[in-house]
Structures are given as C-alpha cells and as structure tokens.
Motif scaffolding. Structure first.
Motif, PDB file in Angstrom:
ATOM      1  N   ILE A 378      -3.478  17.395   7.721  1.00  7.34           N
ATOM      2  CA  ILE A 378      -4.128  16.827   6.516  1.00  7.34           C
ATOM      3  C   ILE A 378      -3.742  15.356   6.372  1.00  7.34           C
ATOM      4  CG2 ILE A 378      -4.173  16.942   3.989  1.00  7.34           C
ATOM      5  CD1 ILE A 378      -3.788  20.036   4.352  1.00  7.34           C
ATOM      6  N   LEU A 379      -2.450  15.060   6.572  1.00  5.06           N
ATOM      7  CA  LEU A 379      -1.995  13.673   6.461  1.00  5.06           C
ATOM      8  C   LEU A 379      -2.667  12.790   7.515  1.00  5.06           C
ATOM      9  CD1 LEU A 379       1.811  14.082   5.731  1.00  5.06           C
ATOM     10  CD2 LEU A 379       0.169  12.855   4.316  1.00  5.06           C
ATOM     11  N   ALA A 380      -2.892  13.367   8.717  1.00  4.77           N
ATOM     12  CA  ALA A 380      -3.517  12.586   9.788  1.00  4.77           C
ATOM     13  C   ALA A 380      -4.911  12.132   9.377  1.00  4.77           C
ATOM     14  CB  ALA A 380      -3.593  13.418  11.061  1.00  4.77           C
ATOM     15  N   LEU A 381      -5.568  12.965   8.583  1.00  5.92           N
ATOM     16  CA  LEU A 381      -6.927  12.617   8.168  1.00  5.92           C
ATOM     17  C   LEU A 381      -6.945  11.713   6.943  1.00  5.92           C
ATOM     18  CD1 LEU A 381      -8.586  16.139   8.578  1.00  5.92           C
ATOM     19  CD2 LEU A 381      -8.882  14.149  10.065  1.00  5.92           C
ATOM     20  N   THR A 382      -5.859  11.781   6.143  1.00  6.83           N
ATOM     21  CA  THR A 382      -5.921  11.085   4.854  1.00  6.83           C
ATOM     22  C   THR A 382      -4.875   9.996   4.666  1.00  6.83           C
ATOM     23  OG1 THR A 382      -4.457  12.727   3.887  1.00  6.83           O
ATOM     24  CG2 THR A 382      -6.821  13.152   3.701  1.00  6.83           C
ATOM     25  N   ALA A 383      -3.813   9.950   5.519  1.00  9.10           N
ATOM     26  CA  ALA A 383      -2.691   9.041   5.260  1.00  9.10           C
ATOM     27  C   ALA A 383      -3.155   7.589   5.224  1.00  9.10           C
ATOM     28  CB  ALA A 383      -1.630   9.215   6.339  1.00  9.10           C
ATOM     29  N   THR A 384      -2.695   6.850   4.208  1.00 12.64           N
ATOM     30  CA  THR A 384      -3.087   5.450   4.122  1.00 12.64           C
ATOM     31  C   THR A 384      -1.875   4.509   4.080  1.00 12.64           C
ATOM     32  OG1 THR A 384      -3.301   5.773   1.755  1.00 12.64           O
ATOM     33  CG2 THR A 384      -5.347   5.776   3.044  1.00 12.64           C
ATOM     34  N   GLY A 385      -0.767   4.936   3.528  1.00 13.22           N
ATOM     35  CA  GLY A 385       0.394   4.043   3.429  1.00 13.22           C
ATOM     36  C   GLY A 385       1.394   4.300   4.539  1.00 13.22           C
ATOM     37  N   LEU A 386       2.384   3.384   4.617  1.00 15.14           N
ATOM     38  CA  LEU A 386       3.407   3.520   5.646  1.00 15.14           C
ATOM     39  C   LEU A 386       4.269   4.769   5.416  1.00 15.14           C
ATOM     40  CD1 LEU A 386       4.196   1.946   8.112  1.00 15.14           C
ATOM     41  CD2 LEU A 386       5.823   0.662   6.755  1.00 15.14           C
ATOM     42  N   ILE A 387       4.580   5.032   4.140  1.00 18.81           N
ATOM     43  CA  ILE A 387       5.407   6.191   3.817  1.00 18.81           C
ATOM     44  C   ILE A 387       4.668   7.474   4.213  1.00 18.81           C
ATOM     45  CG2 ILE A 387       6.511   7.490   1.928  1.00 18.81           C
ATOM     46  CD1 ILE A 387       7.922   4.876   2.516  1.00 18.81           C
ATOM     47  N   ALA A 388       3.351   7.504   3.904  1.00 20.63           N
ATOM     48  CA  ALA A 388       2.545   8.674   4.280  1.00 20.63           C
ATOM     49  C   ALA A 388       2.540   8.828   5.796  1.00 20.63           C
ATOM     50  CB  ALA A 388       1.123   8.527   3.755  1.00 20.63           C
ATOM     51  N   GLY A 389       2.509   7.700   6.504  1.00 18.92           N
ATOM     52  CA  GLY A 389       2.549   7.721   7.965  1.00 18.92           C
ATOM     53  C   GLY A 389       3.831   8.357   8.466  1.00 18.92           C
ATOM     54  N   PHE A 390       4.948   7.989   7.857  1.00 14.76           N
ATOM     55  CA  PHE A 390       6.222   8.561   8.289  1.00 14.76           C
ATOM     56  C   PHE A 390       6.344  10.028   7.863  1.00 14.76           C
ATOM     57  CE2 PHE A 390       7.371   4.248   9.256  1.00 14.76           C
ATOM     58  CZ  PHE A 390       8.116   4.425  10.411  1.00 14.76           C
ATOM     59  N   LEU A 391       5.745  10.364   6.728  1.00 13.55           N
ATOM     60  CA  LEU A 391       5.712  11.779   6.330  1.00 13.55           C
ATOM     61  C   LEU A 391       4.948  12.591   7.374  1.00 13.55           C
ATOM     62  CD1 LEU A 391       5.120  11.775   2.468  1.00 13.55           C
ATOM     63  CD2 LEU A 391       7.131  12.599   3.705  1.00 13.55           C
ATOM     64  N   LEU A 392       3.857  12.011   7.863  1.00 15.74           N
ATOM     65  CA  LEU A 392       3.067  12.667   8.910  1.00 15.74           C
ATOM     66  C   LEU A 392       3.936  12.899  10.148  1.00 15.74           C
ATOM     67  CD1 LEU A 392       0.599  13.398  10.712  1.00 15.74           C
ATOM     68  CD2 LEU A 392       0.014  10.997  10.774  1.00 15.74           C
ATOM     69  N   LEU A 393       4.684  11.864  10.560  1.00 19.14           N
ATOM     70  CA  LEU A 393       5.558  11.998  11.727  1.00 19.14           C
ATOM     71  C   LEU A 393       6.598  13.094  11.493  1.00 19.14           C
ATOM     72  CD1 LEU A 393       6.338   8.309  12.801  1.00 19.14           C
ATOM     73  CD2 LEU A 393       4.581   9.834  13.631  1.00 19.14           C
ATOM     74  N   GLY A 394       7.191  13.077  10.299  1.00 18.23           N
ATOM     75  CA  GLY A 394       8.228  14.062   9.974  1.00 18.23           C
ATOM     76  C   GLY A 394       7.682  15.474   9.999  1.00 18.23           C
ATOM     77  N   ALA A 395       6.505  15.659   9.360  1.00 18.60           N
ATOM     78  CA  ALA A 395       5.911  16.999   9.306  1.00 18.60           C
ATOM     79  C   ALA A 395       5.553  17.488  10.704  1.00 18.60           C
ATOM     80  CB  ALA A 395       4.661  16.975   8.420  1.00 18.60           C
ATOM     81  N   LEU A 396       5.040  16.588  11.517  1.00 17.76           N
ATOM     82  CA  LEU A 396       4.648  16.952  12.884  1.00 17.76           C
ATOM     83  C   LEU A 396       5.874  17.375  13.694  1.00 17.76           C
ATOM     84  CD1 LEU A 396       2.520  16.972  15.203  1.00 17.76           C
ATOM     85  CD2 LEU A 396       3.076  14.585  15.597  1.00 17.76           C
ATOM     86  N   LEU A 397       6.929  16.543  13.645  1.00 16.00           N
ATOM     87  CA  LEU A 397       8.116  16.836  14.453  1.00 16.00           C
ATOM     88  C   LEU A 397       8.825  18.098  13.977  1.00 16.00           C
ATOM     89  CD1 LEU A 397       9.717  13.338  15.121  1.00 16.00           C
ATOM     90  CD2 LEU A 397       8.777  14.919  16.788  1.00 16.00           C
ATOM     91  N   LEU A 398       9.025  18.178  12.659  1.00 21.16           N
ATOM     92  CA  LEU A 398       9.756  19.328  12.115  1.00 21.16           C
ATOM     93  C   LEU A 398       8.957  20.615  12.313  1.00 21.16           C
ATOM     94  CD1 LEU A 398      12.407  19.979  10.723  1.00 21.16           C
ATOM     95  CD2 LEU A 398      11.263  19.765   8.529  1.00 21.16           C
ATOM     96  N   GLY A 399       7.648  20.537  12.055  1.00 23.96           N
ATOM     97  CA  GLY A 399       6.791  21.712  12.225  1.00 23.96           C
ATOM     98  C   GLY A 399       6.824  22.211  13.659  1.00 23.96           C
ATOM     99  N   ALA A 400       6.712  21.270  14.593  1.00 22.56           N
ATOM    100  CA  ALA A 400       6.718  21.652  16.013  1.00 22.56           C
ATOM    101  C   ALA A 400       8.074  22.235  16.403  1.00 22.56           C
ATOM    102  CB  ALA A 400       6.392  20.442  16.873  1.00 22.56           C
ATOM    103  N   ALA A 401       9.151  21.625  15.897  1.00 21.83           N
ATOM    104  CA  ALA A 401      10.492  22.119  16.241  1.00 21.83           C
ATOM    105  C   ALA A 401      10.696  23.531  15.706  1.00 21.83           C
ATOM    106  CB  ALA A 401      11.549  21.171  15.676  1.00 21.83           C
ATOM    107  N   LEU A 402      10.235  23.766  14.468  1.00 25.83           N
ATOM    108  CA  LEU A 402      10.400  25.098  13.877  1.00 25.83           C
ATOM    109  C   LEU A 402       9.559  26.148  14.610  1.00 25.83           C
ATOM    110  CD1 LEU A 402      10.442  24.289  10.056  1.00 25.83           C
ATOM    111  CD2 LEU A 402      12.336  25.113  11.442  1.00 25.83           C
ATOM    112  N   LEU A 403       8.412  25.720  15.109  1.00 24.12           N
ATOM    113  CA  LEU A 403       7.530  26.674  15.802  1.00 24.12           C
ATOM    114  C   LEU A 403       8.004  26.974  17.211  1.00 24.12           C
ATOM    115  CD1 LEU A 403       3.741  26.014  15.157  1.00 24.12           C
ATOM    116  CD2 LEU A 403       4.973  28.146  14.964  1.00 24.12           C
ATOM    117  N   LEU A 404       8.866  26.115  17.741  1.00 23.92           N
ATOM    118  CA  LEU A 404       9.267  26.283  19.146  1.00 23.92           C
ATOM    119  C   LEU A 404       9.872  27.659  19.452  1.00 23.92           C
ATOM    120  CD1 LEU A 404       9.702  24.970  22.006  1.00 23.92           C
ATOM    121  CD2 LEU A 404      11.976  24.349  21.200  1.00 23.92           C
ATOM    122  N   PRO A 405      10.925  28.101  18.712  1.00 20.87           N
ATOM    123  CA  PRO A 405      11.514  29.404  19.071  1.00 20.87           C
ATOM    124  C   PRO A 405      10.522  30.568  19.007  1.00 20.87           C
ATOM    125  CG  PRO A 405      12.988  28.174  17.642  1.00 20.87           C
ATOM    126  CD  PRO A 405      11.695  27.444  17.641  1.00 20.87           C
TER     127      PRO A 405
END
Lengths: 793, 216
Positions: A378-405
C-alpha cells in the motif's frame, strides 16, 4: 540467598563460555554499529551547525543580481539593514570563500574573534582570514589565516573587500536582508534595478534537507545492523534460558521465590548490558573513526558539505550507547524473563519446549509478515514523503524477515515429501526441525543479504545510469575556460577552421520558481539533439527551443515544482516560459533550465561567454589541446579533456558510495557471526538428535557432512528468498526514497551476476559458520555420543 | 556363533583416576537365543552392551559378530554392522524427533536397504492410529513400541536392548518384551537384554549376572 542463586546461575556461563562470548559480542556488535553511525551523524551535524553559524545565510532573505558595494551603500542609505556577501571557491583550492562585512553581518560565534581590535584590524586590512584550525594548512600560499573554533572546516571567512581582491572582482553575490525596524522604505528591487529578492530556501532544496536524507539513510543502516545484532543476542539469551530451565526448577524447588529468581536474572542482564555496551561503544568509536573520512567524502561529493574528519567524544554519545545496549537486551531478554515469570517452571522439563513454543509462534509470525508486506504494498502505491518511504522499507524488510521461517518450513516440508532415500528424507526433516532454533540467525542473514542486494542494485543502477548520462551530457571532446571575454573571442576565431564545432556555454544565476538556480543558453547543434537525455518532451523540441518558444528544465525542478511539458515555468529574471522538455541532471541538487542561445542573450545580454564545448575528431583532441595551450598560454586546468571530467565524476561517485559498501560488508559480517553463533550453540543441543542416527549405522563423518550440507542449503534457500526482497528494496529506494531525497528517479537495473557472487559469499559464510560445529561432531569421541544412551554408569 | 565376547576390558578415566568398568568379560549368544544381563547399577552392563553394538571400543579383548571382530574394525565397518546386522533398543527410546512414527518405523530398514511395509508393522504393534504423529506426541510405551518396530523392521540378526522396559509400567513392559521376544524367535535373531528386573530376566533363555565388571 541471592548470592547463592547468582552463583548457581553464573555457573552456566562458566560451563558455556562460548555462549557468553556470543552474547557479549552480539550485543557489542549491535551497539557498536548503531553508536558508530550515530557518532558520524552527530559529527556531521555539528559541522553543518558550525557552517550555518557563519552567516545564518540560509535563514535570511537576500537580494541577488548584478550587485556592487555601491548598491550596498545605497541600500544602507535608504534605511535598509543589509549586509553584503560573496561566496565562491578560493582559486586553486577546494575551500569555500565567504566574504562578509563584519560591521553589518548577522552576529555569530564564528566572527567573535573580531571583537579583538588587533584581529579586526588585520581582518579589515585583508592581512588575515578566519578559518577552522584544521583548515589552516589548506590555505594557498599568500593567504594568511587565523584559526578560529566554530567555523566549519573548508570555509574561509574574509572581509568583503579582501574577498573581492582574492576573486579579482568588483561584484558582490548578494545582500543579506536583516530585519529592519522601519516601515515604508523604498523596495530594494526598485532601489537597485535588475535585482531580485530571494526568500530563504526553507524546505525546498537547502543543504540541510539533502544531508538529512543522507543521514536518515545512515541511521536506517545503523538500525538494520542493530536489529541484526539483536537477533544474535535474542537467540543466545533464549537458548541460555532454555538450557537453564531444569536449574530454575531446582532452585524454585529448593525454596527460591520466583521474584528473587527473576531479579537475579535481571541483574545478570544488567551486567551483560554493561559489558556488551562498553565493548560496543569502543567498537562504535572505531567504526565511526574508520568510516568518517568516507562519509565526509560522500557529503562533500554529493552536496559540497564539509565535515570535520576528527571525531569528538561526548558523554551523551556514550550514554546513548549504553541505553541502546540496555534497550536491546531488554527487548531480547524481556520475553524470556516474562516466560520465566509466567510459565510453570516446576512442570517437567521438556527438552523441545522452547522449539515447540517457537513453532507455535511461527503462525503468528507468518500472519504479521503478510500484514507488513501488504502494508508495504500500500505504501509503495501511495507513499509521498521521505518518512513514508522509510516506513515502506521497514515494512518490506521486517515483513519479509518474519515470513522467512514459515516459508522455509513450507519449502522443507515439500522437500521431505519428495525425498526418496532415508538419509535425504532425514536431512530435509532435520533441517525443518532446526528452523525454530536457527530462524533468528537466518532472518538476520536475509536482512543483511536483501539490504546488500537492494543497496548494490541501487548503486549499480545509479552507476550505470550516471555513466550513460555522463556519456550523453559530456558529448563534446574538449571543454575550454578562457580567462576573459576577449581571449574567448580569440580562441573561438582560432578554432573555427581547426575543429568541427565550438559551442558556447553561457549561464546566469536566477530564481527558478522562487528558489536559486541556473539558466543556461544553448546553441542549436546536433551534439545536443543527438545526445541529450530527455525524460519528457514536446514534438520538435530542439527546433522550438532554438526558436525561443520555451525552456528545458532539469528533473529536480520538474519534480519539485511539478513543471512538465504542457505547463509554464517561472525562471525569475529569465522570464516565464512554456516547458518544452525535462532532462536528467543527476548529482545537482538545484533547479536548472536551458533557453535557446538567442533567447538567453535577450534576457542576459551582459553574460560573457568564456566557456566552450569543442567538437573535434577524437584523434585530434591532443593536438588541438597542445595548440591551444601554446598559442594562448592557457593553464592546464583551462583545457579539459572530456575523459578527465568523466573520470573525475566517476571517482566522486565511487567515493560517494564507499561508506555504503563498508556498511554492507559489516552487516553481512554480523549476520555471518549470528549464523555461526546459532549453529555453535545448537550443536551442543543436537547431540541427542544425531546420536540415534550414529547408533543406527551412519558414521560421524557422514553426519558432519550432512550438517554442513544442511547449513549451506538453508543459507542457499535464504539467499534465494532474499533476491526478490532485495529487488523490492532497490525499487523502493530508487522509485520512492531517492525521488524524495534527491529529486530524481533512476531506472532499475538488475545485476544477476552480483546476486550469484553475493549468494556465493553467503554460502561460504554459512559453510564457515557450520564448519566448526560439524568438525566437532566429526571428531566427537564415541564415548560422548554413547552418553546419550547411557542411563547409568 | 552370532556374538562372541572374549576377555573384554574397559576402563574409564575419572577425576579419581582410571576406573575399570569391565574386567575380562566373556560371553556368547547363539542365533535364536535370548540372554539377560543383570547386575547392580554401575556394574558395566550398559557399557558391555554398547561395546557389543560397536558404539564404543574395548581397551582389550575381542568382540565378534558373525565372525567379524568389531573391536578392531574401522568406524565405517562398525557403522555398516550396526546398519545391517544389529538392532538397538534403548531405555530412552531415542527415536528421531524430526521424523513421524511412520518414517521412524521404516528408517533403519531403509538404511539397511531393506523394504518394509509400515502399515503391517504398525498393525502388529498397535501403532496404526499413530502413524502420522510425531514421537513427542506418544506415551512412553507407544514410543518404545515404535523403537522396537524400528528394530524389527530392519530384520537384524542380533537385537541389543538396554533396559527397554525401564521407563514403562509393569504391564506395558511385559507387552513390549513379549513383542520383542516373538519377533526375535520368528526371525531367529539373538537377543541380548540388559535389565534390572529379575522377573523379566527369568523370561529369557539364559541370564548372566555382572558384579564389579566381572561375571558373577
């Protein structure tokens, strides 16, 4: 009672020194990388603050145009509280010269020494300039300086008249407009015709915003490294608590209250915080000291901001290091403490309880991971600010890490189902069973790998695009800088019959959509038509530009002010024009525009053309350069070969991303350590699991070999899953964060060979991490394996 | 002779110096014969069983399985014998926790390259409802039946059982022993069982009592 309990609990660490070492090193690495990055940020920010103190120039409105000291005097006489300023490079150096009038400039600590009569007299007479103490040695011959604390490194502060002498000009760049108590004054633009009032750049494009984004990047990296280190701590603490569960049961059975036991373990965590935190702070200082020159080069290369290369220690810095270590340990150990306080420890010890508990949390982990990835989408489609951009990075990395096991469990289950031989089947099933114990280390590995792939894809895309762009923008073979206009005319005449084309480069400063920038005049020529990279254009763009029907703007200006083809752009003193096209302009934080040469000359008739781009056959470049140098006695830096400029630009580029590379390698190193720590700790717990296999007829060598294959196989699966995450990360960096931070967007380029190399490193790291536990298993005396079956002896 | 043990000596290093656990033990087990090994805790029963299985090596003496001296055999050869000729049953069951009951049952047989039908075996051992469960989801008696099933599936010539009923109640222990004896006699395998129980020892063909590392 407490002392006895602490002694009993401490016995675990005496028997498992490697586990203690793992825990302390994990905490030290996490704290070290985090505090190191924070120290770099603090140092850089303090340098910016010093630079800002010089003039407070970014906060004040200014009058720009073709100004002289006479205009300054006129404004003062009219009642305006203005102060003249010149900003330029000290000729022959990379130092920035700031000329000011000490009597009218805004007060600042940098000019405090001018309160001393002797220094003031020397300053006004042009006998001395003020610089940071460590810049004194960089001053060119003939320039005498006084070292002053509070001035940013690389800045030379001179009296306005002295600065004019150094630069051999009678102009001033701007008049800073300070608050004036009187109303009803004649507007400055009327008082000084041809001048323009420029409001502070504010949030639009000042250096603070740009460097902030860089520091946000560094902080994100520091936080990533901290998280990776925390995985090690979490894994080590979890295992230490699990292994001591029978001890906790015994202590409780002997009458130790639950609260006292919890307090003892909290004290133990506090002691570990002090040890790990202290080592981490020392490590952080070393990391910061090692990386700071690279960061300084990056900031200088990207934004022209100078950062002091020395590191200063502040109490706040090392206290925050301890705070982070404590917070990290609280996060990592809090769950175990909570379990201890709430779980029935007097229940029979179950060797696999910890692993079972982990399996039950996998489901929750998978749900959270999917939710985070959905949030990232959702953030990838809507993010406009720098903070939103970093939130997108955080959600992507954390989500992927949690899904790994959970994903690994699924893959390994499928593998076990398709296995035919008993040993292969066991290998798949055993790998699956090890996932709970190894999940944190594998998550750390995936974070490091995907960050590595993401950042290297970004840098690679940047490098590829930048190189291609340089080839296009620097299409001319030679670039000339004449000393003055008359020499420029002579050179142009001289070159007429000797080269294919002489293209003048003319430029003027102006406010583009209200922010400072440059306008260039462009001669209509095939060089531009054939080579210039346009992101957006109207039909027949070059002919229309030559006919003076509009302007080209750079991508930064287009994105910031949303001026694309079909709209108009306000070029301040350059006029208002329809936008005919948008071109890429990487590395330039400011707005820029091009007009046709005739239109430019109409608007800026006094601009002299002293620079040229020269088109000449490549084999004649050297001969023409030599002829020019000998005929006009031109200094070597006034005849520049295109290849030299490209090489210089590429060098700046490589230096810019050197820090990123170092942090990438460090993070991967920490992840490899996490894997090693987990495998080593688990190897002690694995003996009861592999001993039956040995008893049923598998040799120790074969079991050790299978252990190695398992670790490498898990790393391979993790690396394969890290590739799409890394590409997603690169896309987010290029399409969201970069656009917000720098104002341009780069095309995503993929480098599969780099992934193969990185995966190779990951496999090597996994093999190295598993080698010691495997070797230990291979060399384990049969008597130790037999103990698994012995119930008496 | 299926199993022949001659003058075996085994010493362990302890904090108080070397401790002789087995001191010149000799015994034989013929095919189809069952032998109970009894004695007090620490007398060396389990150590002797481990030596017979090739899990450990004696300091002196010979241990032959079907004529092959496993005391002097290389690690790989001892592993081959354990795979193909010997079946082990432990007090702690020692099932493989990462495999289901079905896979545990067939594991040893498949290692030995022998085909086996887990359903038939499970039916005989009363394990049919548990075939797809994990070992930790079973009771002690059920786990021991899986361990015995694993051994029987491999059709070993020699079954070595170390206190197989030590963790079970009397009734369950009797049932387990009965299954093991039935299977051994059907296949003509030799059975050497370490036990503390005089009652169970009496149900074997022969019994040997160890005291302080020697046959009493």
């Amino acid at each position: 009672m407490m002392a006895a309990a602490l002694r009993a609990l401490g016995g675990h660490w005496r028997r498992h020194p490697l586990q203690l070492l793992t825990l302390v090193i994990g905490l030290a690495l996490a704290t070290g990388l985090w505090t190191g990055v924070q120290a770099i940020n603090a140092q850089a920010r303090s340098s910016y603050a010093e630079a800002a103190v010089v003039l407070d120039r970014d906060a004040l409105p200014r009058l720009t145009g073709e100004l002289t000291l006479q205009d300054f005097a006129a404004a003062r006489r009219a009642g305006w509280n203005v102060s003249p300023v010149i900003e330029a490079r000290v000729p022959g150096t990379s130092l920035r010269l700031v000329g000011l009038d000490p009597f009218t400039s805004p007060p600042g600590s940098a000019t405090a020494p001018l309160g001393e009569t002797e220094t003031l007299v020397a300053f006004l007479a042009g006998e001395t300039v003020l610089v940071a103490p460590n810049t004194l040695s960089e001053l060119p011959v003939g320039l005498s300086g006084t070292g002053v604390d509070g001035i940013a490194p690389g800045i030379v502060l001179a009296d306005i008249a002295a600065a004019q002498r150094i630069l051999e000009t009678d102009r001033i760049d701007a008049l800073l407009i300070l608050p004036t108590p009187r109303d009803g004054l004649t507007p400055l633009t009327e008082l000084i015709p041809g001048s323009a009032r420029q409001e502070p750049a504010g949030e639009g494009g000042d250096i603070g915003r740009l460097t902030d984004s860089f520091h946000l990047n560094l902080t994100a990296f520091g936080l990533l490294a901290f998280a990776v280190g925390l995985f090690i701590v979490h894994a080590a603490i979890g295992l230490a608590f699990e292994q001591r569960r029978p001890l906790f049961r015994t202590l409780r059975a002997l009458g130790l209250p639950s609260r006292t036991l919890t307090l003892c373990l909290a004290l133990e965590l506090a002691a570990l915080t002090l040890a790990g935190g202290a080592i981490g702070i020392v490590l952080g200082y070393a990391v910061a000291a090692a990386l700071l020159p690279g960061v300084a080069a990056t900031l200088s290369g990207l934004y022209g901001a100078r950062v002091d290369g020395g590191l200063t220690l502040s109490p706040l810095w090392w206290l925050s290091g301890f705070a982070m270590a404590g917070a990290g340990l609280a996060i990592a150990g809090g769950r175990s403490l909570w379990q201890l306080a709430t779980l029935p420890v007097l229940a029979p010890a179950m060797p696999r309880a910890w692993a079972q508990a982990r399996i039950s949390t996998l489901r929750l982990q998978a749900i959270t991971g999917v939710a985070l990835l959905a949030g990232a989408a959702i953030l990838a489609l809507t993010a406009t600010g720098l903070i939103a951009g970093f939130l997108l990075l955080g959600a992507l990395l954390l989500g992927a890490a949690l899904l790994l096991p959970p994903l690994l469990m699924r893959v390994l289950s499928l593998g076990a189902r398709s296995a035919t031989g008993p040993v292969t089947q066991w290998l798949w099933a055993d790998a699956r069973q090890q996932i709970p114990g190894l999940s944190l280390a594998l998550m750390a590995l995936m974070l490091a790998l995907s960050a590595n792939i993401g950042v290297s894809t970004m840098v690679g895309s940047f490098r590829g695009t930048f190189t291609g762009w340089l080839d296009q923008r620097l299409a001319a073979e030679l670039y000339l800088y004449a000393e003055d206009e008359s020499q420029a005319r002579e050179i142009a005449r001289f070159l007429e019959d000797r080269v294919d084309a002489v293209l003048p480069i003319v430029a003027a400063q102006a406010n583009l959509e209200g922010a400072p920038g440059e306008i260039y005049g462009l001669l209509d020529h095939a060089t531009y038509r054939e080579n210039w990279p346009l992101l957006d254009q109207v039909p027949d763009v070059w002919s229309r530009l030559a006919a003076g029907e509009g302007a080209l703007v750079n991508e930064q200006l287009a994105r910031r002010e949303d001026v694309w083809t079909g709209t108009h752009v306000d070029l301040g003193s350059g006029g208002r024009w329809p936008v005919l096209g948008v071109y890429s302009d990487y590395g330039n934080p400011r707005g820029q525009a091009y007009l046709g040469l005739d239109a430019f000359r109409d608007r800026f008739p006094e601009t002299s053309a002293t620079r040229f781009a020269v088109r000449v056959a490549p084999e004649r470049v050297e001969a023409v350069s030599e002829q020019l140098a000998s005929t006009f006695d031109l200094a070597p830096d006034r005849v520049v070969n295109q290849a030299e400029i490209k090489q210089f630009s590429l060098n700046v580029f490589e230096r810019t991303f050197a820090v990123t590379g170092a942090l990438n390698a460090l993070t991967l190193g920490v992840a490899a350590f996490a894997l090693w720590a987990s495998l080593t700790t688990l190897s002690g717990m694995r003996v009861p699991q592999v001993a039956p296999l040995w008893a049923l007829g598998l040799t120790r060598a074969r079991i050790a070999q299978l252990d190695l294959i398992r670790a490498v196989g898990l790393a391979l699966l993790t690396a394969l899953l890290a590739i799409p995450v890394g590409i997603g990360l690169a896309w987010a960096l290029l399409a969201v964060v970069n656009v917000q931070a720098f104002g341009w967007r780069l095309p995503l380029r993929v480098f599969p060979v780099d992934w193969i190399v990185l995966s190779g490193w990951a496999l090597l790291a996994a093999a190295a991490a598993a080698a010691l536990p495997a070797a230990r298993l291979w060399r384990m005396p049969p008597a130790d394996l037999v103990k698994v079956f012995a119930h008496e002896r | 002779m299926l199993l022949s043990v001659r003058d075996v000596v085994k010493t362990y290093s302890t904090a108080d110096g070397p401790q002789v656990v087995l001191d010149g033990i000799s015994l034989d087990v013929k095919a189809g014969e069952s032998l109970a090994l009894t004695g007090e805790s620490g007398c060396g029963k389990s150590t002797l069983l481990h030596l017979c299985a090739g899990l450990d090596t004696p300091d002196r003496g010979r241990i032959e399985i079907e004529g092959t001296d496993i005391a002097s055999a290389a690690d790989a050869e001892r592993a081959r014998l354990r795979r193909e000729a010997v079946g082990l049953v432990f007090q702690q069951f020692n099932l493989i926790p990462s495999l289901t009951v079905r896979d545990n049952l067939t594991f040893h047989a498949r290692l030995a390259g022998r085909g086996v039908d887990p359903a038939t075996l499970a039916d005989r051992l009363g394990l049919t409802p548990f075939l797809d469960r994990w070992p930790e989801q079973l009771s002690g008696g059920q786990q021991q039946r899986v361990a015995i099933g694993r051994t029987l599936a491999a059709r070993p010539r020699l079954i070595l059982a170390d206190e197989p009923t030590g963790n079970l109640d009397e009734a369950t222990g009797d049932a387990v022993l009965e299954t093991m004896q039935e299977a051994a006699s059907e296949s003509g395998a030799g059975l050497l069982m370490v036990t503390h129980s005089e009652r169970l020892a009496r149900r074997m063909d022969r019994r040997l009592h160890l005291r302080a590392g020697q046959v009493a």
